[in-house]
Design a protein around this motif. Structure first.
Motif, mmCIF file in Angstrom:
data_model
loop_
_atom_site.group_PDB
_atom_site.id
_atom_site.type_symbol
_atom_site.label_atom_id
_atom_site.label_comp_id
_atom_site.label_asym_id
_atom_site.label_seq_id
_atom_site.Cartn_x
_atom_site.Cartn_y
_atom_site.Cartn_z
ATOM 1 N N ILE A 126 0.897 -1.144 0.079
ATOM 2 C CA ILE A 126 0.129 -0.009 -0.139
ATOM 3 C C ILE A 126 0.884 1.167 0.151
ATOM 4 O O ILE A 126 0.517 2.135 -0.540
ATOM 5 C CB ILE A 126 -0.958 -0.052 1.276
ATOM 6 N N PHE A 127 1.926 1.381 0.730
ATOM 7 C CA PHE A 127 3.028 2.389 0.820
ATOM 8 C C PHE A 127 4.138 1.920 1.211
ATOM 9 O O PHE A 127 4.529 0.758 1.660
ATOM 10 C CB PHE A 127 2.307 3.374 1.745
ATOM 11 N N THR A 128 5.291 2.709 0.872
ATOM 12 C CA THR A 128 6.637 2.473 0.833
ATOM 13 C C THR A 128 6.950 2.544 2.589
ATOM 14 O O THR A 128 6.266 3.435 3.202
ATOM 15 C CB THR A 128 7.609 3.410 0.118
ATOM 16 N N PRO A 129 8.154 2.184 3.001
ATOM 17 C CA PRO A 129 8.510 2.373 4.343
ATOM 18 C C PRO A 129 8.677 3.612 4.823
ATOM 19 O O PRO A 129 8.258 4.252 5.816
ATOM 20 C CB PRO A 129 9.903 1.766 4.288
ATOM 21 N N THR A 130 9.029 4.795 3.671
ATOM 22 C CA THR A 130 9.125 6.109 3.871
ATOM 23 C C THR A 130 7.853 6.915 4.085
ATOM 24 O O THR A 130 7.573 7.391 5.018
ATOM 25 C CB THR A 130 9.792 6.800 2.908
ATOM 26 N N GLU A 131 6.758 6.236 3.344
ATOM 27 C CA GLU A 131 5.310 6.587 3.294
ATOM 28 C C GLU A 131 4.886 6.240 4.494
ATOM 29 O O GLU A 131 4.103 6.931 5.583
ATOM 30 C CB GLU A 131 4.606 6.209 2.213
ATOM 31 N N ALA A 132 5.290 5.248 5.182
ATOM 32 C CA ALA A 132 4.843 4.458 6.502
ATOM 33 C C ALA A 132 5.141 5.253 7.537
ATOM 34 O O ALA A 132 4.193 5.417 8.504
ATOM 35 C CB ALA A 132 5.329 2.858 6.442
ATOM 36 N N ALA B 115 2.327 6.784 9.938
ATOM 37 C CA ALA B 115 2.455 6.406 11.591
ATOM 38 C C ALA B 115 2.533 7.966 12.274
ATOM 39 O O ALA B 115 1.769 7.820 13.210
ATOM 40 C CB ALA B 115 3.730 5.558 11.748
ATOM 41 N N ALA B 116 3.268 8.829 11.596
ATOM 42 C CA ALA B 116 3.082 10.010 12.799
ATOM 43 C C ALA B 116 1.681 10.514 12.586
ATOM 44 O O ALA B 116 1.267 11.351 13.716
ATOM 45 C CB ALA B 116 3.878 11.087 11.912
ATOM 46 N N VAL B 117 1.011 10.650 11.449
ATOM 47 C CA VAL B 117 -0.382 11.168 11.343
ATOM 48 C C VAL B 117 -1.461 10.219 12.254
ATOM 49 O O VAL B 117 -2.175 10.914 13.139
ATOM 50 C CB VAL B 117 -1.238 11.176 9.964
ATOM 51 N N TYR B 118 -1.099 8.858 12.090
ATOM 52 C CA TYR B 118 -2.024 8.338 13.164
ATOM 53 C C TYR B 118 -1.766 8.735 14.381
ATOM 54 O O TYR B 118 -2.770 8.660 15.238
ATOM 55 C CB TYR B 118 -1.702 6.776 12.885
ATOM 56 N N ALA B 119 -0.454 8.398 14.929
ATOM 57 C CA ALA B 119 -0.173 8.627 16.217
ATOM 58 C C ALA B 119 -0.715 10.096 16.624
ATOM 59 O O ALA B 119 -1.024 10.096 18.017
ATOM 60 C CB ALA B 119 1.434 8.532 16.646
#
Length: 260
Positions: A67-73, A77-81
Protein backbone atom coordinates in the motif's frame (compact mmCIF):
# COMPACT_ATOMS: atom_id res chain seq x y z
CA UNK A 1 21.98 10.07 38.30
CA UNK A 2 18.46 9.06 39.32
CA UNK A 3 17.14 5.52 39.11
CA UNK A 4 14.74 6.53 36.36
CA UNK A 5 17.49 8.07 34.29
CA UNK A 6 19.72 5.01 34.69
CA UNK A 7 16.84 2.74 33.69
CA UNK A 8 15.99 4.81 30.62
CA UNK A 9 19.58 5.06 29.52
CA UNK A 10 20.10 1.31 29.59
CA UNK A 11 16.79 0.19 28.17
CA UNK A 12 16.12 2.84 25.49
CA UNK A 13 19.30 2.68 23.46
CA UNK A 14 17.75 0.54 20.75
CA UNK A 15 19.82 -2.58 21.46
CA UNK A 16 18.46 -6.10 21.46
CA UNK A 17 18.77 -7.79 24.83
CA UNK A 18 17.49 -10.94 26.52
CA UNK A 19 15.28 -11.10 29.60
CA UNK A 20 18.17 -12.56 31.62
CA UNK A 21 20.33 -9.56 30.73
CA UNK A 22 17.57 -7.16 31.77
CA UNK A 23 17.13 -9.03 35.06
CA UNK A 24 20.87 -8.82 35.78
CA UNK A 25 21.02 -5.06 35.20
CA UNK A 26 17.86 -4.44 37.21
CA UNK A 27 19.16 -6.57 40.08
CA UNK A 28 22.59 -4.94 40.04
CA UNK A 29 21.19 -1.40 40.07
CA UNK A 30 18.40 -2.24 42.53
CA UNK A 31 15.59 -1.00 40.29
CA UNK A 32 12.19 -0.79 42.03
CA UNK A 33 9.86 -3.75 41.52
CA UNK A 34 6.22 -3.52 40.52
CA UNK A 35 3.51 -5.90 41.68
CA UNK A 36 2.46 -8.52 39.14
CA UNK A 37 -0.64 -7.39 37.28
CA UNK A 38 -3.83 -9.37 37.76
CA UNK A 39 -5.69 -10.89 34.83
CA UNK A 40 -8.30 -8.13 35.04
CA UNK A 41 -5.59 -5.47 34.96
CA UNK A 42 -3.96 -7.14 31.96
CA UNK A 43 -7.25 -7.23 30.04
CA UNK A 44 -7.93 -3.60 30.92
CA UNK A 45 -4.46 -2.53 29.84
CA UNK A 46 -4.82 -4.41 26.55
CA UNK A 47 -8.20 -2.82 25.86
CA UNK A 48 -6.84 0.65 26.58
CA UNK A 49 -3.75 0.11 24.44
CA UNK A 50 -5.49 -1.43 21.42
CA UNK A 51 -5.40 1.84 19.46
CA UNK A 52 -1.66 2.08 19.95
CA UNK A 53 -1.12 -1.57 19.04
CA UNK A 54 -3.03 -1.08 15.81
CA UNK A 55 -0.22 1.19 14.65
CA UNK A 56 2.05 -1.86 14.27
CA UNK A 57 -0.50 -3.61 12.09
CA UNK A 58 -1.09 -0.51 9.97
CA UNK A 59 2.60 0.08 9.33
CA UNK A 60 3.66 -3.53 8.67
CA UNK A 61 0.45 -4.38 6.86
CA UNK A 62 0.76 -1.34 4.64
CA UNK A 63 4.40 -2.06 3.77
CA UNK A 64 4.05 -5.80 3.11
CA UNK A 65 0.69 -5.28 1.45
CA UNK A 66 2.24 -2.89 -1.05
CA UNK A 67 0.00 0.00 0.00
CA UNK A 68 2.88 2.37 0.79
CA UNK A 69 6.66 2.43 1.00
CA UNK A 70 8.59 2.39 4.32
CA UNK A 71 9.15 6.14 3.99
CA UNK A 72 5.44 6.74 3.43
CA UNK A 73 4.73 4.39 6.35
CA UNK A 74 6.63 6.77 8.64
CA UNK A 75 4.37 9.65 7.56
CA UNK A 76 1.24 7.51 8.02
CA UNK A 77 2.44 6.44 11.47
CA UNK A 78 3.07 10.07 12.49
CA UNK A 79 -0.41 11.18 11.41
CA UNK A 80 -2.07 8.19 13.05
CA UNK A 81 -0.13 8.70 16.31
CA UNK A 82 -1.10 12.39 16.31
CA UNK A 83 -4.81 11.63 15.88
CA UNK A 84 -4.85 8.89 18.52
CA UNK A 85 -2.83 10.90 21.06
CA UNK A 86 -4.91 14.06 20.68
CA UNK A 87 -8.43 12.78 20.09
CA UNK A 88 -8.53 9.26 21.60
CA UNK A 89 -6.10 9.12 24.53
CA UNK A 90 -6.18 12.93 24.92
CA UNK A 91 -2.66 12.92 26.37
CA UNK A 92 -1.67 15.83 24.14
CA UNK A 93 -3.62 19.07 23.90
CA UNK A 94 -3.81 21.01 20.66
CA UNK A 95 -2.31 24.03 22.40
CA UNK A 96 0.82 21.95 23.17
CA UNK A 97 1.33 20.82 19.57
CA UNK A 98 3.60 23.78 18.56
CA UNK A 99 5.88 23.04 21.52
CA UNK A 100 6.12 19.36 20.55
CA UNK A 101 6.86 20.27 16.94
CA UNK A 102 9.63 22.62 18.08
CA UNK A 103 11.19 19.89 20.21
CA UNK A 104 11.01 17.47 17.29
CA UNK A 105 12.61 20.05 15.01
CA UNK A 106 15.47 20.57 17.48
CA UNK A 107 16.18 16.84 17.65
CA UNK A 108 15.87 16.45 13.87
CA UNK A 109 18.31 19.32 13.33
CA UNK A 110 20.85 17.65 15.61
CA UNK A 111 20.54 14.31 13.82
CA UNK A 112 20.56 15.84 10.35
CA UNK A 113 23.77 17.69 11.20
CA UNK A 114 25.41 14.39 12.14
CA UNK A 115 24.06 12.65 9.03
CA UNK A 116 25.19 15.52 6.78
CA UNK A 117 28.75 15.26 8.04
CA UNK A 118 28.68 11.50 7.61
CA UNK A 119 27.46 11.85 4.01
CA UNK A 120 30.17 14.41 3.27
CA UNK A 121 32.78 12.03 4.65
CA UNK A 122 31.32 9.25 2.49
CA UNK A 123 31.67 11.50 -0.56
CA UNK A 124 35.29 12.20 0.36
CA UNK A 125 36.03 8.48 0.69
CA UNK A 126 34.41 7.77 -2.68
CA UNK A 127 36.21 10.64 -4.39
CA UNK A 128 39.59 9.52 -3.06
CA UNK A 129 38.76 5.87 -3.98
CA UNK A 130 39.60 4.66 -0.48
CA UNK A 131 37.20 1.67 -0.62
CA UNK A 132 38.74 0.57 -3.93
CA UNK A 133 42.18 0.83 -2.37
CA UNK A 134 41.05 -1.37 0.53
CA UNK A 135 39.62 -3.92 -1.91
CA UNK A 136 42.92 -3.97 -3.83
CA UNK A 137 44.80 -4.50 -0.56
CA UNK A 138 42.54 -7.43 0.35
CA UNK A 139 43.08 -9.05 -3.07
CA UNK A 140 46.83 -8.47 -2.89
CA UNK A 141 47.10 -10.16 0.52
CA UNK A 142 45.26 -13.27 -0.74
CA UNK A 143 43.45 -13.63 2.60
CA UNK A 144 41.78 -16.81 3.80
CA UNK A 145 38.02 -16.87 4.42
CA UNK A 146 38.21 -16.37 8.17
CA UNK A 147 40.77 -13.59 7.84
CA UNK A 148 38.73 -11.91 5.10
CA UNK A 149 35.65 -11.92 7.35
CA UNK A 150 37.69 -10.46 10.21
CA UNK A 151 39.01 -7.67 7.97
CA UNK A 152 35.48 -6.96 6.68
CA UNK A 153 34.19 -6.63 10.24
CA UNK A 154 37.02 -4.29 11.22
CA UNK A 155 36.48 -2.14 8.13
CA UNK A 156 32.72 -1.92 8.64
CA UNK A 157 33.03 -1.19 12.36
CA UNK A 158 35.58 1.54 11.62
CA UNK A 159 33.28 2.96 8.93
CA UNK A 160 30.42 2.97 11.44
CA UNK A 161 32.36 5.49 13.53
CA UNK A 162 32.14 8.18 10.87
CA UNK A 163 29.48 7.16 8.34
CA UNK A 164 25.74 6.51 8.35
CA UNK A 165 24.48 2.96 7.56
CA UNK A 166 23.02 3.76 4.14
CA UNK A 167 26.32 5.24 2.95
CA UNK A 168 28.26 2.24 4.23
CA UNK A 169 26.01 -0.20 2.38
CA UNK A 170 25.96 1.79 -0.85
CA UNK A 171 29.75 2.17 -0.94
CA UNK A 172 30.97 -1.12 0.49
CA UNK A 173 28.45 -3.70 -0.77
CA UNK A 174 29.44 -3.50 -4.48
CA UNK A 175 33.11 -3.79 -3.48
CA UNK A 176 32.84 -6.62 -0.96
CA UNK A 177 30.31 -8.74 -2.86
CA UNK A 178 32.60 -9.99 -5.67
CA UNK A 179 35.44 -10.60 -3.21
CA UNK A 180 33.14 -12.61 -0.93
CA UNK A 181 31.67 -14.73 -3.73
CA UNK A 182 35.20 -15.47 -4.98
CA UNK A 183 35.99 -16.92 -1.55
CA UNK A 184 32.77 -18.95 -1.46
CA UNK A 185 30.94 -16.77 1.07
CA UNK A 186 27.17 -16.80 0.51
CA UNK A 187 25.70 -13.38 -0.41
CA UNK A 188 22.98 -13.73 2.25
CA UNK A 189 25.64 -14.35 4.88
CA UNK A 190 27.57 -11.29 3.73
CA UNK A 191 24.42 -9.14 3.66
CA UNK A 192 23.42 -10.05 7.21
CA UNK A 193 27.00 -9.48 8.32
CA UNK A 194 26.94 -5.96 6.88
CA UNK A 195 23.54 -5.15 8.40
CA UNK A 196 24.64 -6.24 11.88
CA UNK A 197 27.81 -4.17 11.57
CA UNK A 198 25.83 -1.08 10.62
CA UNK A 199 23.44 -1.69 13.53
CA UNK A 200 26.40 -1.79 15.90
CA UNK A 201 27.63 1.42 14.29
CA UNK A 202 24.41 3.12 15.40
CA UNK A 203 25.26 2.35 19.00
CA UNK A 204 28.91 3.27 19.39
CA UNK A 205 30.58 6.69 19.35
CA UNK A 206 31.31 9.13 17.89
CA UNK A 207 28.52 9.04 15.28
CA UNK A 208 26.20 6.52 16.93
CA UNK A 209 22.83 8.11 16.20
CA UNK A 210 21.04 5.99 18.80
CA UNK A 211 23.35 7.37 21.48
CA UNK A 212 22.52 10.96 20.55
CA UNK A 213 18.79 10.22 20.47
CA UNK A 214 18.93 8.60 23.91
CA UNK A 215 21.07 11.46 25.21
CA UNK A 216 18.58 14.04 23.94
CA UNK A 217 15.51 12.28 25.34
CA UNK A 218 17.05 11.41 28.72
CA UNK A 219 18.73 14.83 29.10
CA UNK A 220 22.01 13.07 29.84
CA UNK A 221 25.53 13.61 28.59
CA UNK A 222 26.68 11.50 25.67
CA UNK A 223 29.51 10.09 27.81
CA UNK A 224 27.03 8.81 30.42
CA UNK A 225 24.91 7.14 27.75
CA UNK A 226 27.99 5.62 26.14
CA UNK A 227 29.19 4.10 29.43
CA UNK A 228 25.73 2.67 30.13
CA UNK A 229 25.53 1.06 26.69
CA UNK A 230 28.93 -0.66 26.85
CA UNK A 231 27.64 -4.03 28.22
CA UNK A 232 25.08 -4.28 25.43
CA UNK A 233 27.65 -3.22 22.86
CA UNK A 234 29.89 -6.04 24.06
CA UNK A 235 26.99 -8.49 23.73
CA UNK A 236 26.38 -7.33 20.16
CA UNK A 237 30.05 -7.84 19.30
CA UNK A 238 29.86 -11.40 20.61
CA UNK A 239 26.75 -11.95 18.48
CA UNK A 240 28.60 -10.49 15.48
CA UNK A 241 31.44 -12.97 16.00
CA UNK A 242 28.97 -15.85 16.09
CA UNK A 243 27.18 -14.97 12.87
CA UNK A 244 30.53 -14.23 11.21
CA UNK A 245 32.05 -17.65 11.76
CA UNK A 246 28.88 -19.76 12.00
CA UNK A 247 27.15 -19.07 8.67
CA UNK A 248 24.30 -21.48 9.41
CA UNK A 249 22.91 -18.99 11.92
CA UNK A 250 22.20 -16.68 8.99
CA UNK A 251 21.38 -19.29 6.36
CA UNK A 252 19.20 -21.91 8.08
CA UNK A 253 15.93 -20.00 7.74
CA UNK A 254 16.37 -19.09 4.04
CA UNK A 255 17.30 -22.73 3.41
CA UNK A 256 14.25 -23.93 5.35
CA UNK A 257 12.02 -21.69 3.24
CA UNK A 258 13.68 -22.88 0.05
CA UNK A 259 14.94 -19.41 -0.83
CA UNK A 260 18.59 -20.49 -1.30
Amino acid sequence: MTTGHRCFCVFSTGLRKSSSQRWFVAHRNDYPRMKRATLHQQITAFRESIWGLLLIGIVLGGIYGGIFTPTEAAAVAAVYAFVITVFVYKELKLVDVPKVLLQAANMSAMLLYIITNAVLFSFLMTHEQIPQAMAAWIIDKNLSVWMFLLVVNLILLAAGNVMDPSSILLIMAPILYPLATRLGIHPVHLGILMIVNTEIGLCHPPVGLNLYIASSIAKMGISEVTIAVLPWLAAMLVFLALITYVPEISLWLPKLLGMI
